[in-house]
Enzyme design. Structure first.
Site, short mmCIF file in Angstrom:
data_model
loop_
_atom_site.label_atom_id
_atom_site.label_comp_id
_atom_site.label_asym_id
_atom_site.label_seq_id
_atom_site.Cartn_x
_atom_site.Cartn_y
_atom_site.Cartn_z
N GLU A 66 0.81 -1.21 0.00
CA GLU A 66 0.00 0.00 0.00
C GLU A 66 0.85 1.27 0.00
O GLU A 66 1.74 1.42 0.82
CB GLU A 66 -0.95 0.01 1.20
CG GLU A 66 -1.94 -1.15 1.21
CD GLU A 66 -2.90 -1.14 0.03
OE1 GLU A 66 -2.98 -0.12 -0.67
OE2 GLU A 66 -3.60 -2.16 -0.16
N CYS A 86 -7.69 -1.34 8.32
CA CYS A 86 -6.33 -1.40 7.77
C CYS A 86 -5.80 0.00 7.47
O CYS A 86 -4.68 0.35 7.84
CB CYS A 86 -6.33 -2.26 6.50
SG CYS A 86 -6.72 -3.99 6.80
N HIS A 106 -1.36 -5.64 2.25
CA HIS A 106 -2.59 -6.42 2.21
C HIS A 106 -2.32 -7.81 1.64
O HIS A 106 -1.58 -7.95 0.66
CB HIS A 106 -3.65 -5.72 1.36
CG HIS A 106 -4.58 -4.87 2.15
ND1 HIS A 106 -4.80 -3.53 1.88
CD2 HIS A 106 -5.38 -5.16 3.21
CE1 HIS A 106 -5.68 -3.04 2.75
NE2 HIS A 106 -6.05 -4.02 3.56
#
Length: 212
Positions: free
Chosen positions: A85, A148, A172
């Site tokens: 991410e 998250c 993730h």
């Protein structure tokens, strides 16, 4: 000369949620707990699926001497690749309830905080290392707006406010095959051993001199 505090990397995963009995992020974190990578030891912790409770677990660990990096893990069901991410945004906007039954809409992670933070992990180098090992991976530009994203944002904010040189990022993971079997739907999955190897590669890049 008195040696400094031991260098370590904080690795977090989440508890199961949304009806599942397992969460690959928690499983991978547990498997890597205590592993020595370079001159760093991995210290893992499993987070509850509720934003205030998760923050309360992480916050004191950010103050432990010798911390060189924080890598948060989470589940992104429906994705086929490891997702590195790039950004965390300042909003909680849930598509499902958390472990306390809360559904937050348009709520800031940090009031008056900046709109977003970028990961401080070397994402391109990590992606190249994973690809070289034949592990499906990508750089993602959305960590969602659930737990998250929140723990990624609040960790980056807390460390940024203190101007500390700690690398921080979020990864993730896909569903486990057993989860797809229990769902009885067409969904991508990845074996826990491959996901664990992927995260180990990530940590090895961070633990290298200059990487943390």
């Amino acid at each position: 000369m008195t040696p400094g505090p031991p260098r370590h990397i904080l690795l977090t995963g989440f508890e199961p949620f949304d009806g599942d009995t397992v969460n690959p992020s928690g499983e991978v974190a547990k498997l890597l707990d205590g592993k020595v990578i370079g001159d760093c030891v991995v210290r893992s912790v499993i987070l509850p699926v509720q934003h205030e409770a998760a923050r309360a677990v992480v916050a004191p660990r950010l103050e432990v001497p010798g911390l060189v990096a924080v890598v948060h893990l989470g589940l992104a069901g429906g994705r086929a690749r490891i997702s590195l991410e790039r950004v965390a945004v300042n909003v909680m906007d849930y598509s499902r309830s958390d472990a306390h039954g809360q559904v937050l809409r348009d709520v800031a992670c940090v009031e008056s905080g900046r709109a977003a933070y970028f990961s401080t992990l070397p994402l391109r180098e990590i992606l190249a290392a994973l690809t070289a090992e034949g592990i499906p991976a990508m750089i993602s530009n959305t960590a969602g707006t659930y737990l998250c994203n929140d723990i990624s944002y609040t960790t980056l904010h807390a460390v940024g406010e203190r101007a500390r040189a700690i690398r921080i990022g979020f990864i993730h993971l896909p569903f486990l095959p057993s989860m797809v079997a229990s769902h009885d739907r067409e969904e991508p999955s990845m074996d826990v051993a491959l996901m664990t190897r992927a995260v180990e590669i990530v940590l090895s890049r961070i633990a290298q001199p200059g990487g943390g």
